[in-house]
Scaffold this motif. Structure first.
Motif, PDB file in Angstrom:
ATOM      1  N   VAL A 534       0.879  -1.175   0.000  1.00  8.34           N
ATOM      2  CA  VAL A 534       0.000   0.000   0.000  1.00  8.34           C
ATOM      3  C   VAL A 534       0.918   1.229   0.000  1.00  8.34           C
ATOM      4  CG1 VAL A 534      -1.823   1.250   1.175  1.00  8.34           C
ATOM      5  CG2 VAL A 534      -1.791  -1.244   1.250  1.00  8.34           C
ATOM      6  N   ALA A 535       0.944   1.980  -1.102  1.00  7.35           N
ATOM      7  CA  ALA A 535       1.896   3.088  -1.255  1.00  7.35           C
ATOM      8  C   ALA A 535       1.146   4.357  -1.638  1.00  7.35           C
ATOM      9  CB  ALA A 535       2.953   2.753  -2.308  1.00  7.35           C
ATOM     10  N   ASP A 536       1.697   5.506  -1.209  1.00  9.97           N
ATOM     11  CA  ASP A 536       1.135   6.803  -1.574  1.00  9.97           C
ATOM     12  C   ASP A 536       2.273   7.758  -1.896  1.00  9.97           C
ATOM     13  OD1 ASP A 536       1.861   8.606   0.850  1.00  9.97           O
ATOM     14  OD2 ASP A 536       0.966   6.855   1.796  1.00  9.97           O
ATOM     15  N   ASN A 537       1.958   8.891  -2.496  1.00  9.49           N
ATOM     16  CA  ASN A 537       2.967   9.907  -2.830  1.00  9.49           C
ATOM     17  C   ASN A 537       2.848  11.114  -1.897  1.00  9.49           C
ATOM     18  OD1 ASN A 537       0.545  10.880  -3.848  1.00  9.49           O
ATOM     19  ND2 ASN A 537       1.522  11.963  -5.531  1.00  9.49           N
ATOM     20  N   GLY A 538       2.493  10.841  -0.632  1.00  8.03           N
ATOM     21  CA  GLY A 538       2.354  11.906   0.358  1.00  8.03           C
ATOM     22  C   GLY A 538       3.693  12.418   0.862  1.00  8.03           C
ATOM     23  N   VAL A 574      -1.499  -8.887  11.862  1.00 10.50           N
ATOM     24  CA  VAL A 574      -0.708  -9.579  10.844  1.00 10.50           C
ATOM     25  C   VAL A 574       0.233 -10.591  11.492  1.00 10.50           C
ATOM     26  CG1 VAL A 574       0.962  -9.273   8.975  1.00 10.50           C
ATOM     27  CG2 VAL A 574      -0.885  -7.627   9.262  1.00 10.50           C
ATOM     28  N   ARG A 575       0.807 -10.236  12.659  1.00 10.85           N
ATOM     29  CA  ARG A 575       1.680 -11.175  13.353  1.00 10.85           C
ATOM     30  C   ARG A 575       0.911 -12.414  13.786  1.00 10.85           C
ATOM     31  NH1 ARG A 575       3.740  -9.334  18.721  1.00 10.85           N
ATOM     32  NH2 ARG A 575       3.884  -7.343  17.621  1.00 10.85           N
ATOM     33  N   ASP A 576      -0.377 -12.243  14.227  1.00 10.20           N
ATOM     34  CA  ASP A 576      -1.199 -13.399  14.594  1.00 10.20           C
ATOM     35  C   ASP A 576      -1.449 -14.307  13.395  1.00 10.20           C
ATOM     36  OD1 ASP A 576      -3.334 -11.648  16.996  1.00 10.20           O
ATOM     37  OD2 ASP A 576      -1.304 -12.473  17.160  1.00 10.20           O
ATOM     38  N   PHE A 577      -1.457 -13.748  12.181  1.00  3.90           N
ATOM     39  CA  PHE A 577      -1.617 -14.558  10.977  1.00  3.90           C
ATOM     40  C   PHE A 577      -0.343 -15.346  10.649  1.00  3.90           C
ATOM     41  CE2 PHE A 577      -4.754 -11.200   9.169  1.00  3.90           C
ATOM     42  CZ  PHE A 577      -5.743 -11.705  10.010  1.00  3.90           C
ATOM     43  N   GLY A 578       0.759 -15.081  11.384  1.00  2.00           N
ATOM     44  CA  GLY A 578       2.033 -15.693  11.042  1.00  2.00           C
ATOM     45  C   GLY A 578       2.796 -14.905  10.000  1.00  2.00           C
ATOM     46  N   GLY A 579       2.417 -13.628   9.815  1.00  2.00           N
ATOM     47  CA  GLY A 579       3.079 -12.783   8.829  1.00  2.00           C
ATOM     48  C   GLY A 579       3.756 -11.589   9.474  1.00  2.00           C
ATOM     49  N   SER A 580       3.957 -10.543   8.687  1.00  2.00           N
ATOM     50  CA  SER A 580       4.637  -9.353   9.195  1.00  2.00           C
ATOM     51  C   SER A 580       4.109  -8.124   8.472  1.00  2.00           C
ATOM     52  CB  SER A 580       6.155  -9.457   8.993  1.00  2.00           C
ATOM     53  OG  SER A 580       6.480  -9.476   7.612  1.00  2.00           O
ATOM     54  N   LEU A 581       4.196  -6.966   9.149  1.00  2.00           N
ATOM     55  CA  LEU A 581       3.833  -5.660   8.588  1.00  2.00           C
ATOM     56  C   LEU A 581       5.037  -4.743   8.771  1.00  2.00           C
ATOM     57  CD1 LEU A 581       1.838  -3.577   7.440  1.00  2.00           C
ATOM     58  CD2 LEU A 581       1.046  -3.181   9.769  1.00  2.00           C
ATOM     59  N   ARG A 582       5.507  -4.125   7.680  1.00  2.00           N
ATOM     60  CA  ARG A 582       6.685  -3.276   7.763  1.00  2.00           C
ATOM     61  C   ARG A 582       6.549  -2.101   6.802  1.00  2.00           C
ATOM     62  NH1 ARG A 582       8.086  -7.851   4.816  1.00  2.00           N
ATOM     63  NH2 ARG A 582       8.830  -7.444   2.670  1.00  2.00           N
ATOM     64  N   ALA A 583       7.353  -1.083   7.036  1.00  4.38           N
ATOM     65  CA  ALA A 583       7.408   0.080   6.144  1.00  4.38           C
ATOM     66  C   ALA A 583       8.682  -0.004   5.314  1.00  4.38           C
ATOM     67  CB  ALA A 583       7.395   1.371   6.958  1.00  4.38           C
ATOM     68  N   GLU A 584       8.544   0.101   3.994  1.00  5.55           N
ATOM     69  CA  GLU A 584       9.700   0.043   3.104  1.00  5.55           C
ATOM     70  C   GLU A 584      10.151   1.455   2.733  1.00  5.55           C
ATOM     71  OE1 GLU A 584       9.405  -4.181   0.668  1.00  5.55           O
ATOM     72  OE2 GLU A 584       8.931  -2.293  -0.340  1.00  5.55           O
ATOM     73  N   PRO A 585      11.444   1.681   2.639  1.00  7.98           N
ATOM     74  CA  PRO A 585      11.920   3.023   2.236  1.00  7.98           C
ATOM     75  C   PRO A 585      11.589   3.297   0.773  1.00  7.98           C
ATOM     76  CG  PRO A 585      13.748   1.464   2.393  1.00  7.98           C
ATOM     77  CD  PRO A 585      12.553   0.757   2.945  1.00  7.98           C
ATOM     78  N   THR A 586      11.109   4.505   0.488  1.00 11.06           N
ATOM     79  CA  THR A 586      10.778   4.932  -0.881  1.00 11.06           C
ATOM     80  C   THR A 586      11.317   6.341  -1.108  1.00 11.06           C
ATOM     81  OG1 THR A 586       8.633   5.804  -0.151  1.00 11.06           O
ATOM     82  CG2 THR A 586       8.689   3.533  -0.931  1.00 11.06           C
ATOM     83  N   THR A 588       9.610   8.780  -2.621  1.00  9.18           N
ATOM     84  CA  THR A 588       8.530   9.727  -2.306  1.00  9.18           C
ATOM     85  C   THR A 588       7.435   8.991  -1.579  1.00  9.18           C
ATOM     86  OG1 THR A 588       7.431   9.294  -4.421  1.00  9.18           O
ATOM     87  CG2 THR A 588       8.994  11.137  -4.344  1.00  9.18           C
ATOM     88  N   GLY A 589       6.772   9.680  -0.658  1.00 13.83           N
ATOM     89  CA  GLY A 589       5.623   9.108   0.020  1.00 13.83           C
ATOM     90  C   GLY A 589       6.017   8.008   0.996  1.00 13.83           C
ATOM     91  N   ALA A 590       5.060   7.121   1.274  1.00  7.28           N
ATOM     92  CA  ALA A 590       5.248   6.021   2.208  1.00  7.28           C
ATOM     93  C   ALA A 590       4.748   4.739   1.559  1.00  7.28           C
ATOM     94  CB  ALA A 590       4.500   6.278   3.513  1.00  7.28           C
ATOM     95  N   CYS A 591       5.337   3.599   1.959  1.00  2.30           N
ATOM     96  CA  CYS A 591       4.954   2.295   1.428  1.00  2.30           C
ATOM     97  C   CYS A 591       4.969   1.281   2.558  1.00  2.30           C
ATOM     98  CB  CYS A 591       5.903   1.863   0.301  1.00  2.30           C
ATOM     99  SG  CYS A 591       5.526   0.222  -0.362  1.00  2.30           S
ATOM    100  N   PHE A 592       3.826   0.655   2.824  1.00  3.88           N
ATOM    101  CA  PHE A 592       3.705  -0.387   3.833  1.00  3.88           C
ATOM    102  C   PHE A 592       3.494  -1.725   3.131  1.00  3.88           C
ATOM    103  CE2 PHE A 592       3.589   1.743   7.913  1.00  3.88           C
ATOM    104  CZ  PHE A 592       3.382   3.063   7.545  1.00  3.88           C
ATOM    105  N   VAL A 593       4.145  -2.775   3.649  1.00  3.61           N
ATOM    106  CA  VAL A 593       4.106  -4.098   3.045  1.00  3.61           C
ATOM    107  C   VAL A 593       3.538  -5.093   4.057  1.00  3.61           C
ATOM    108  CG1 VAL A 593       5.425  -5.946   1.962  1.00  3.61           C
ATOM    109  CG2 VAL A 593       6.090  -3.566   1.607  1.00  3.61           C
TER     110      VAL A 593
END
Length: 603
Positions: A534-538, A574-586, A588-593
């Motif tokens: 999920v990424a934006d150009n904010g 997301v951790r309860d699902f056995g996964g992970s949530l993180r922010a990736e460097p971009t 411009t804006g922000a990007c969450f994976v």
């Protein structure tokens, strides 16, 4: 002789693997293409149905009737210009205008612009001619004044059973093409004459699937549907019929180019859109299917060779089996001794696990309540945009209900019945919105199951779609040709997606007025996991914010606009699902994976 038979068997196996893989890959492309065609068709129908009630509402407007009854009154015309301008802005349409019985435009929402429709003679347009004959119609064409294409709705305006004029609404549907351009495959929309008026390949737009007969071209020139466009035919250098109504085609580059160069085989699928007599065309590249077939043939050869080596290995292994049996007998005695010691240790661990299980159950119940509270908080923040989304249909319902009473009083039962049918359609649309809210607000199940990522994103998008329209945010969604399934809980995944989209829209709202605002969601699958971006150009994230993103009660929003729990709750889900949530460097804006476990593929 034995080796010759083995070599012949390997060749037969390789050829069978090639044919089977090519057919199965083509069938997967066909199934994925059919699914995408249904999605594109539903999206187009929803867009067109959204504005279908506007001409009918204008027909019942007393001011519109008064203008058509007194077309030379300059005061009424000026007031109607302003009224149409407000209605067009509120409905999100391109242009709304009123035409008299002679085809002359009396008032238009674009009256302030240099290419205003006011005073234009559009009597040659088919949609106006149909409306004057009492047949409300829709029509796609290129504007003769502005040169801008669009879809036209036209409906006659009546009073006391007598037609006074026509109300016309023009809507821009070109924005659909931007969503089609995200994938590698190609999507086109053709009219009844085979003219491609929407296409994900810009070079093919306003071409025809076949040469136009002279009579058809003369009729198009008369109606000016495609104003001054040459409409050349596509150079289809290959066309083969396949099973299931599909075709394999190859489209050449153009005049002066080698017809054999740059023409990969494409699987063509079509879907008819009645009653508009339009046809959706979906083209899937078959190059990858053939590459997969070649890879399968190579794999079959390697597997066959491996089986031959395995046969020799097993024969040698049997000779050593007697020696291993003696070692196995000694191992059984050692296992029995260690088993007794493990039983004592296991009993101690069982007692400790009971205590921990009770604590984990209490913790799980507390987390579920926190997740539910987080969803309720998101719904509270979205209440303003949801109210605005429902306000427009409610206004139309009130106007149509009042007119239904008048129509019943005057004995105009057929028109009253049509008015009530429109009311039913608007109520169904409002029910869709409230149904999504009810589904989102319910409590989630605790178990993990395969969940359609496309469906989860679509459900979350329904709740923020109106806000994106109001804030003029350009949205793109890339999931590839086939749906992707992840192991999670659908309701909680929608909660995480809605939180990330809402945060992105909050960040985009801080940009300067007029600055482009973009929100993108993409989905990719690896053999073991599913990645949702999920990424934006904010304005992006500062160094301090990046280091404290998932701390409870930490927020970058102004005082009173956030509790700082959204990302903390989302990360825990997301951790309860056995996964992970993180922010990736971009840049411009922000990007969450969001990284989740991939659901096993069906075999």
């Amino acid at each position: 002789m034995g080796w010759c038979a083995a070599l012949a068997g390997g060749m037969v196996l390789a050829l069978a693997a090639y044919r089977w893989t090519e057919q199965s890959s083509t069938e997967r492309l066909r199934a994925a293409g059919a699914q995408r065609l249904e999605v594109y068709a539903a999206s187009l129908e929803n867009l067109l149905d959204k504005y279908d009630f506007l001409p009918h509402m204008l027909e019942l407007d007393k001011d519109v009737q008064a203008l058509l009854a007194h077309p030379e009154d300059p005061v009424r015309r000026q007031e109607m210009n302003g009224y149409l301008e407000r209605q067009s802005r509120q409905a999100g349409s391109r242009i709304i205008y009123i035409v008299d019985l002679q085809g002359r435009t009396l008032a238009a929402s674009n009256w302030r612009q240099k290419d205003s429709f006011v005073g234009d003679d559009i009597g040659f347009r088919p949609y106006l001619q149909d409306a004057l004959r009492g047949r409300p119609s829709g029509f796609y064409g290129v504007g003769t004044t502005s040169g801008e294409p669009g879809y036209f709705y036209a409906r006659g305006v009546h009073r006391d059973g007598r037609m006074l004029g026509v109300a016309v609404v023009k809507v821009n549907i070109e924005a659909l093409e931007r969503g089609w351009m995200q994938g590698a495959d190609k999507v086109m929309l053709a009219d009844a004459n085979g003219v491609l008026f929407l296409s994900s390949a810009p070079a093919w737009k306003y071409h025809t699937l076949r040469p136009l007969p002279a009579g058809v071209r003369a009729r198009l020139d008369q109606t000016r549907q495609y104003h001054r466009l040459p409409l050349p035919p596509l150079r289809i250098v290959r066309d083969e019929a396949r099973a299931g109504g599909t075709r394999v085609v190859a489209i050449g580059a153009g005049a002066g180019h080698d017809a054999r160069a740059g023409t990969p085989p494409l699987l063509m699928q079509t879907r008819s859109l009645a009653p508009r007599q339009w046809t959706f065309i979906y083209l899937s590249d078959l190059s990858q299917a053939r590459a997969s077939a070649r890879a399968a043939m190579l794999f079959a050869c390697l597997a066959y060779g491996f089986l031959l080596l395995l046969f020799l290995y097993v024969r040698q292994r049997l000779r050593a089996r007697a020696q291993l049996q003696d070692a196995y007998n000694n191992l059984e005695a050692m296992v029995a001794e260690r088993t007794a010691r493990l039983e004592h240790t296991t009993q101690s661990l069982i007692d400790e696990m009971d205590v921990r299980r009770q604590a984990e159950q209490q913790l799980h119940r507390t987390q579920n309540e926190l997740y539910q509270a987080g969803k309720m908080a998101v719904l509270g923040q979205m209440s303003a945009s949801i109210t605005h989304e429902l306000n427009q249909p409610l206004t139309a319902l009130r106007t149509m209900a009042d007119n239904a009473v008048l129509l019943f009083d005057r004995g105009r039962m057929a028109e009253a019945r049509e008015n009530l049918a429109k009311i039913s359609q608007i109520v169904a649309r409002m029910g869709t919105i409230t149904g999504k809210l009810k589904s989102f607000a319910r409590k989630s199940n605790a178990g993990l199951a395969p969940v359609s990522v496309h469906t989860a994103v679509s459900n979350a998008l329904v709740l923020v779609e109106r806000r994106m329209q109001l804030d003029k945010v350009a949205f793109t969604f890339d999931i590839g040709p086939a749906d992707i399934y992840a192991l999670c809980d659908s309701n909680r995944l929608e909660q995480v997606l809605l939180n990330l989209m809402s945060n992105a829209l909050d960040a985009l709202a801080t940009l300067e007025r007029g600055a482009p605002r973009e929100l993108a969601v993409s989905v990719a699958r690896t053999p073991a996991s599913v990645l949702i971006r999920v990424a934006d150009n904010g304005p992006g994230l500062s160094g301090e914010a990046r280091g404290r993103l998932f701390e409870p009660f930490f927020t970058t929003k102004p005082q009173g606009e956030g509790l700082g729990l959204g990302l903390a709750i989302s990360e825990q889900i997301v951790r309860d699902f056995g996964g992970s949530l993180r922010a990736e460097p971009t840049d411009t804006g922000a990007c969450f994976v969001i990284e989740l476990q991939a659901a096993p593929l069906e075999r």
